[in-house]
Design an enzyme around this catalytic site. Structure first.
Site, short mmCIF file in Angstrom:
data_model
loop_
_atom_site.label_atom_id
_atom_site.label_comp_id
_atom_site.label_asym_id
_atom_site.label_seq_id
_atom_site.Cartn_x
_atom_site.Cartn_y
_atom_site.Cartn_z
N ARG A 115 5.20 -12.76 9.96
CA ARG A 115 5.91 -11.52 9.68
C ARG A 115 7.34 -11.63 10.17
O ARG A 115 7.64 -12.39 11.07
CB ARG A 115 5.32 -10.35 10.48
CG ARG A 115 3.89 -10.10 10.40
CD ARG A 115 3.48 -9.03 11.42
NE ARG A 115 3.97 -7.72 11.06
CZ ARG A 115 3.39 -6.94 10.16
NH1 ARG A 115 2.31 -7.35 9.52
NH2 ARG A 115 3.87 -5.76 9.89
N GLU A 170 0.87 -1.16 0.00
CA GLU A 170 0.00 0.00 0.00
C GLU A 170 0.92 1.22 0.00
O GLU A 170 1.79 1.33 0.88
CB GLU A 170 -0.89 0.00 1.25
CG GLU A 170 -1.90 1.12 1.18
CD GLU A 170 -2.72 1.33 2.46
OE1 GLU A 170 -2.67 0.48 3.37
OE2 GLU A 170 -3.38 2.38 2.52
N LYS A 192 4.35 0.70 9.69
CA LYS A 192 4.44 2.03 9.10
C LYS A 192 3.82 3.08 10.01
O LYS A 192 4.28 4.22 10.05
CB LYS A 192 3.74 2.04 7.74
CG LYS A 192 4.56 1.33 6.67
CD LYS A 192 3.89 1.40 5.32
CE LYS A 192 3.07 0.17 5.09
NZ LYS A 192 2.52 0.08 3.73
#
Ligand code: ATP
Ligand code: MG
Length: 558
Positions: free
Chosen positions: A267, A40, A277
């Site tokens: 992850r 994104e 982020k």
């Protein structure tokens, strides 16, 4: 393990590869395989993303299959084209090539049509309640949700309202399109999730064409479907979304084609840093770091400025491996791979970072000579250079002690050391100021001990070797001494991230360097001998500045 320089990246198949192998056995054709990396564009990529990038692009190589770079750009509030460009540059820098660049925003029209199709099939409806009300009806993991009073709204009415929403006839927050699934589903995500909301916000690619935007879950799987992605790999937090991913795909008009398959892996988490982020932008907002590409950030762009080589990042994430269970990898493993790469490639230069004067009292005043130094002992192609030697030198403050114990192999009164690439010296006395700080060290040198000559004296062994710089020919260099940004191994365990910040993570110092440094251009990575690895940040008008990459020795070992 860290001592083993030739870490063998293991050959066994990870569970994702095993799934693909199974699918191939069950009739999947090799040329049907297709992967994607779907960022994104709402921030910079970080080392965690490198894991996802490496996983997908390496699968692409292994199976000779296409890998798309897909921007999941469905939320214009936080996304922009600067992030898009930075992400593209980062992936290129890692050395990976995508087959196609795609944008979820390119599919807005198709997604909109499919949404109408769902309404027509009684699989979606317009809900005109406020978002707070909708949230209240969601229920809890143990209590079922409640149906919206609009759930059985006639399909023509939903169609009309949805069209009007697109045409800008309704205010933000007045209506949403919801999937009609099951308000008492065990999986809360299946309780009539929102598919579209009204948002009067320009998009970095579609401008003001749209004032309704699809939600991630609706856009993501459908984008995979449009691109014929075979295996849609994502991180574990999406596992509960898998039901929804599949449900949406099942509602599409054409069901004959193969459905993409979502599979989840753990992850990458790393010690002494944060990865999301949202948290990284929190550090920027609070001026803890200067920007997304601050050399202390775990972003790819930060690591580039810090001097980390791409191959080190890739070796690190490969070593961390692909698994189904969350874990935290020690940042020193990344630093190990960084040093391993840099050791092979970096020219060596002598730089004194905290200088004291060394005077060689038996070396003639006014005389100097040129000595030879090897640029990189690991790579003879890098050749040799000349360095100036004279009576007046700088050495590192920490390399001298007036009196020393048996474990101190550097310079002390009455003791000998070798000056790197030069002579053996013996300290005779030191001069101090009134505070007791050493200002000058006086020593004698042994003229027969010159490095590299064949005399017996030059082969003479002394316990320590220290680096030095000739005062007269030296240049000043600016050095940004970077260190880890967090003091705590798991900074997130604190209620406020800012409490774990290492306040000494950046120091500007002025070092003394041999002239060799002037030949380096921006981006050149070098080793300051005995100190660490550094990268040239700027070299303009004779002023050169370096960023510290990593120290030769790990100062963080417990
Ligand atoms: P963050 O949660 O750090 O803010 P994100 O997941 O929101 O990141 P995206 O741009 O959505 O960021 O991520 C793109 C891809 O990278 C996704 O497939 C995501 O699963 C993957 N990814 C994100 N963070 C990690 C990580 N720490 N380790 C491995 N893969 C990751
Ligand atoms: Mg996320």
């Amino acid at each position: 393990m860290l001592q083993n320089k030739n870490i063998i990246l293991s050959n066994y198949k990870n569970f994702i590869e095993q799934i693909i192998e199974e699918d191939l056995k069950k009739g999947y054709k090799r040329d049907e395989l297709c992967f994607r990396f779907p960022p994104e564009p709402n921030g910079y990529l970080h080392i965690g993303h490198v894991k996802a990038i490496t996983l997908n692009f390496e699968l692409g190589k292994q199976y000779n299959a296409p890998v798309n770079l897909r921007f999941d750009d469905t939320n214009p509030v936080k996304e922009n084209s600067h992030f898009v460009n930075e992400i593209k540059n980062n992936i290129k820098w890692l050395g990976y090539k995508w087959s196609k660049i795609c944008y979820a925003s390119d599919y807005f029209e198709q997604l909109y049509k499919w949404a109408h199709h769902l309404i027509l099939n009684d699989k979606a409806y317009i809900d005109s309640q406020a978002s707070e009300q909708i949230a209240l009806q969601k229920g809890t993991p143990t209590n079922p949700g409640t149906n919206s009073p609009f759930r059985n709204r006639p399909q023509e009415e939903s169609t009309r309202l949805f069209t009007e929403m697109r045409d800008g006839k309704h205010k933000e927050g007045s209506h949403v399109l919801r999937a009609k699934i099951k308000m008492d589903s065990q999986n809360m995500l299946m309780r009539d999730p929102v598919m579209y909301r009204i948002l009067y916000k320009d998009h970095h690619r579609t401008g003001s064409n749209w004032c309704i935007y699809p939600m991630y879950d609706w856009a993501h799987g459908e984008s995979d479907y449009i691109e014929k992605i075979s295996h849609s790999l994502c991180t574990l937090e999406f596992k509960p979304h898998r039901d929804l991913y599949e449900w949406f795909l099942d509602q599409l008009p054409k069901k004959n084609k193969k459905k993409p398959k979502q599979r989840e892996f753990a992850r990458l988490n790393m010690s002494y840093t944060v990865m999301s982020k949202r948290k990284l932008s929190y550090l920027i907002e609070n001026k803890i770091v200067s920007s997304w590409d601050d050399p202390r950030m775990p972003t790819i762009s930060g690591m580039i400025k810090r001097g980390y080589p791409a191959q080190a990042l890739i070796n690190f994430v490969k070593k961390a491996g692909i698994a189904k269970r969350e874990n935290t990898i020690d940042v020193s493993l990344l630093e190990f791979f960084v040093k391993e790469e840099l050791n092979k490639t970096c020219p060596r230069v002598m730089v004194v970072t905290d200088a004291i004067k060394l005077i060689i009292i038996n070396y003639p005043e006014g005389k100097h000579e040129m000595l030879e130094a090897i640029n990189n002992p690991e790579d003879e192609h890098q050749g040799k250079r000349e360095i100036v030697f004279s009576r007046h030198l700088y050495i590192e403050r920490e390399d001298f002690r007036e009196t020393a114990n048996r474990k101190f192999f550097r310079l002390a009164i009455g003791k000998e050391v070798r000056l790197k690439n030069a002579y053996i010296i013996k300290a005779e006395k030191c001069i101090k100021n009134e505070n007791g700080d050493v200002l000058e060290v006086h020593c004698t040198y042994d003229p027969k001990s010159k490095s590299g000559s064949n005399s017996e004296e030059s082969q003479r062994k002394v316990k320590g070797t220290i680096h030095w710089v000739d005062i007269n020919s030296s240049i000043d260099v600016k050095i940004n001494e970077y260190d880890r940004l967090f003091l705590k191994e798991k900074p997130e365990e604190n209620d406020d991230l800012l409490k774990s910040i290492n306040k000494d993570s950046k120091k500007l110092i002025i070092g003394k360097s041999e002239k060799f440094s002037l030949s380096f251009t921006k981006g050149q990575k070098v080793q300051f001998q005995r100190k660490g690895y550094y990268i040239v940040d700027e070299n303009q008008h004779g002023i050169i500045s370096f960023n510290k990459t990593v120290g030769l020795r790990d100062g963080w070992k417990k």
